[in-house]
Scaffold this motif. Sequence first.
Motif, PDB file in Angstrom:
ATOM      1  N   ASN A 295     192.405  44.890 -49.192  1.00  0.00           N
ATOM      2  CA  ASN A 295     191.692  45.272 -48.782  1.00  0.00           C
ATOM      3  C   ASN A 295     190.989  45.366 -47.859  1.00  0.00           C
ATOM      4  OD1 ASN A 295     190.012  44.416 -51.854  1.00  0.00           O
ATOM      5  ND2 ASN A 295     191.217  42.726 -51.332  1.00  0.00           N
ATOM      6  N   VAL A 296     190.277  45.728 -46.823  1.00  0.00           N
ATOM      7  CA  VAL A 296     189.622  46.140 -45.850  1.00  0.00           C
ATOM      8  C   VAL A 296     188.310  46.038 -45.868  1.00  0.00           C
ATOM      9  CG1 VAL A 296     189.366  47.873 -43.627  1.00  0.00           C
ATOM     10  CG2 VAL A 296     190.922  47.968 -45.452  1.00  0.00           C
ATOM     11  N   LEU A 297     187.979  44.583 -44.422  1.00  0.00           N
ATOM     12  CA  LEU A 297     186.532  44.383 -44.581  1.00  0.00           C
ATOM     13  C   LEU A 297     186.711  44.783 -42.759  1.00  0.00           C
ATOM     14  CD1 LEU A 297     188.177  42.514 -46.364  1.00  0.00           C
ATOM     15  CD2 LEU A 297     186.555  40.822 -45.573  1.00  0.00           C
ATOM     16  N   HIS A 298     185.563  45.182 -43.035  1.00  0.00           N
ATOM     17  CA  HIS A 298     184.772  45.590 -41.792  1.00  0.00           C
ATOM     18  C   HIS A 298     182.998  44.851 -41.154  1.00  0.00           C
ATOM     19  CE1 HIS A 298     186.776  49.952 -42.744  1.00  0.00           C
ATOM     20  NE2 HIS A 298     187.133  49.563 -42.034  1.00  0.00           N
ATOM     21  N   GLY A 299     183.233  44.012 -40.110  1.00  0.00           N
ATOM     22  CA  GLY A 299     182.412  43.505 -40.189  1.00  0.00           C
ATOM     23  C   GLY A 299     181.519  43.812 -38.693  1.00  0.00           C
ATOM     24  N   ASP A 300     180.088  43.481 -38.689  1.00  0.00           N
ATOM     25  CA  ASP A 300     179.196  43.539 -37.402  1.00  0.00           C
ATOM     26  C   ASP A 300     179.214  42.340 -36.691  1.00  0.00           C
ATOM     27  OD1 ASP A 300     177.265  44.447 -35.543  1.00  0.00           O
ATOM     28  OD2 ASP A 300     175.674  45.008 -37.466  1.00  0.00           O
ATOM     29  N   PRO A 301     179.463  42.523 -35.750  1.00  0.00           N
ATOM     30  CA  PRO A 301     179.425  42.133 -34.237  1.00  0.00           C
ATOM     31  C   PRO A 301     178.765  41.033 -34.759  1.00  0.00           C
ATOM     32  CG  PRO A 301     181.276  44.068 -33.865  1.00  0.00           C
ATOM     33  CD  PRO A 301     180.179  43.839 -35.105  1.00  0.00           C
ATOM     34  N   ALA A 302     177.370  41.637 -34.139  1.00  0.00           N
ATOM     35  CA  ALA A 302     176.119  40.936 -34.496  1.00  0.00           C
ATOM     36  C   ALA A 302     175.963  40.079 -35.371  1.00  0.00           C
ATOM     37  CB  ALA A 302     175.097  42.301 -34.278  1.00  0.00           C
ATOM     38  N   MET A 303     176.523  39.975 -36.233  1.00  0.00           N
ATOM     39  CA  MET A 303     176.516  39.275 -37.730  1.00  0.00           C
ATOM     40  C   MET A 303     177.817  38.363 -37.427  1.00  0.00           C
ATOM     41  SD  MET A 303     174.825  40.062 -39.375  1.00  0.00           S
ATOM     42  CE  MET A 303     173.632  41.859 -39.430  1.00  0.00           C
ATOM     43  N   GLY A 304     177.425  37.342 -35.839  1.00  0.00           N
ATOM     44  CA  GLY A 304     178.223  35.886 -36.267  1.00  0.00           C
ATOM     45  C   GLY A 304     178.152  35.022 -36.950  1.00  0.00           C
ATOM     46  N   MET A 305     177.526  34.978 -38.423  1.00  0.00           N
ATOM     47  CA  MET A 305     177.545  33.643 -39.153  1.00  0.00           C
ATOM     48  C   MET A 305     178.835  35.032 -40.490  1.00  0.00           C
ATOM     49  SD  MET A 305     173.816  31.434 -38.780  1.00  0.00           S
ATOM     50  CE  MET A 305     174.637  30.455 -40.049  1.00  0.00           C
ATOM     51  N   VAL A 306     178.009  36.026 -40.945  1.00  0.00           N
ATOM     52  CA  VAL A 306     179.037  36.422 -41.929  1.00  0.00           C
ATOM     53  C   VAL A 306     180.407  36.218 -41.467  1.00  0.00           C
ATOM     54  CG1 VAL A 306     179.605  38.581 -42.655  1.00  0.00           C
ATOM     55  CG2 VAL A 306     177.211  37.968 -42.183  1.00  0.00           C
ATOM     56  N   GLY A 307     181.160  35.617 -42.984  1.00  0.00           N
ATOM     57  CA  GLY A 307     182.569  35.341 -43.209  1.00  0.00           C
ATOM     58  C   GLY A 307     182.897  36.583 -43.816  1.00  0.00           C
ATOM     59  N   GLY A 308     184.385  36.493 -43.919  1.00  0.00           N
ATOM     60  CA  GLY A 308     185.302  37.590 -44.915  1.00  0.00           C
ATOM     61  C   GLY A 308     185.048  37.529 -46.030  1.00  0.00           C
ATOM     62  N   VAL A 309     185.960  36.794 -46.579  1.00  0.00           N
ATOM     63  CA  VAL A 309     186.354  36.189 -48.056  1.00  0.00           C
ATOM     64  C   VAL A 309     186.497  34.520 -48.249  1.00  0.00           C
ATOM     65  CG1 VAL A 309     188.691  35.668 -49.851  1.00  0.00           C
ATOM     66  CG2 VAL A 309     188.109  37.361 -48.468  1.00  0.00           C
ATOM     67  N   SER A 310     185.813  33.997 -48.557  1.00  0.00           N
ATOM     68  CA  SER A 310     185.751  32.429 -49.276  1.00  0.00           C
ATOM     69  C   SER A 310     185.931  32.324 -50.737  1.00  0.00           C
ATOM     70  CB  SER A 310     184.347  32.276 -48.995  1.00  0.00           C
ATOM     71  OG  SER A 310     184.174  31.118 -49.411  1.00  0.00           O
ATOM     72  N   VAL A 311     186.171  31.317 -51.063  1.00  0.00           N
ATOM     73  CA  VAL A 311     186.922  30.600 -52.481  1.00  0.00           C
ATOM     74  C   VAL A 311     186.337  29.669 -52.538  1.00  0.00           C
ATOM     75  CG1 VAL A 311     188.691  30.351 -54.263  1.00  0.00           C
ATOM     76  CG2 VAL A 311     189.496  32.197 -53.186  1.00  0.00           C
ATOM     77  N   GLY A 312     185.733  29.189 -53.888  1.00  0.00           N
ATOM     78  CA  GLY A 312     185.202  27.844 -54.399  1.00  0.00           C
ATOM     79  C   GLY A 312     186.105  27.016 -54.730  1.00  0.00           C
ATOM     80  N   PRO A 313     186.213  26.428 -54.132  1.00  0.00           N
ATOM     81  CA  PRO A 313     187.296  24.507 -54.459  1.00  0.00           C
ATOM     82  C   PRO A 313     187.759  25.405 -55.102  1.00  0.00           C
ATOM     83  CG  PRO A 313     184.685  23.742 -54.587  1.00  0.00           C
ATOM     84  CD  PRO A 313     184.177  25.572 -54.522  1.00  0.00           C
ATOM     85  N   LEU A 314     189.151  25.140 -54.961  1.00  0.00           N
ATOM     86  CA  LEU A 314     190.436  25.884 -55.608  1.00  0.00           C
ATOM     87  C   LEU A 314     190.723  24.761 -57.306  1.00  0.00           C
ATOM     88  CD1 LEU A 314     192.537  27.108 -53.252  1.00  0.00           C
ATOM     89  CD2 LEU A 314     191.288  28.334 -54.814  1.00  0.00           C
ATOM     90  N   VAL A 315     189.984  24.260 -57.881  1.00  0.00           N
ATOM     91  CA  VAL A 315     190.610  23.394 -58.993  1.00  0.00           C
ATOM     92  C   VAL A 315     191.001  24.200 -60.252  1.00  0.00           C
ATOM     93  CG1 VAL A 315     188.176  22.743 -58.865  1.00  0.00           C
ATOM     94  CG2 VAL A 315     188.594  23.843 -60.342  1.00  0.00           C
TER      95      VAL A 315
END
Length: 193
Positions: A171-191
């Motif tokens: 995958n390709v993720l293009h973020g906005d440098p002005a959005m400093g709190m936004v992350g790319g990928v997160s996975v909930g607790p790996l159960v």
Amino acid sequence: DSLVIADGDKFQLDDNAVLKLADKVACIIYGDASFEVSDATIPRTDDDAKPNQIELRKADAVYGFQNVTFEYVGVKSFETNSLYFDNCTFTKYVYQNRVSGPIALGMTGSTVVATNCLFDHNEYSSISGAANIKCALVRVENCTFDHSQQVNRNMPMLNLTPGDTIIVRGNVLHGDPAMGMVGGVSVGPLVGR
């Protein structure tokens, strides 16, 4: 009022169709449906409309989406079913009716596969699921996330629920440098089991 497909009926999106949803209108599917086309668009009716999503409510159903452009409209699974998206575009989706992203997972045991899709300038996470559900399979491959988190808050572009199998690659993720709190990928607790 909403468009409702009853159990026992089937909704078939035609090639080159435009299915417009008005303010607060949903497309609720209790039956079968196919959104696999050469090209189609599902937009809102006008600039002021905030339509609800396409709601998939048939347990154990398989719903396929191919070559569909969603504008301001999303898809939510309300049952244990399987969703397959290929070469679809999700653009400018805004938070509506407690559904934060254009693809929202709602039940334990569901499957979601997104390949070759574009997620463009959506308000919150493009694919999301609650941390208290566990999908059977989540696979996101060869997709592009282009500024696909337009609110500067602690939420990633791809906010995945726990799952038995989770595949995120190519995958390709293009973020906005002005959005400093936004992350790319997160996975909930790996159960696991």
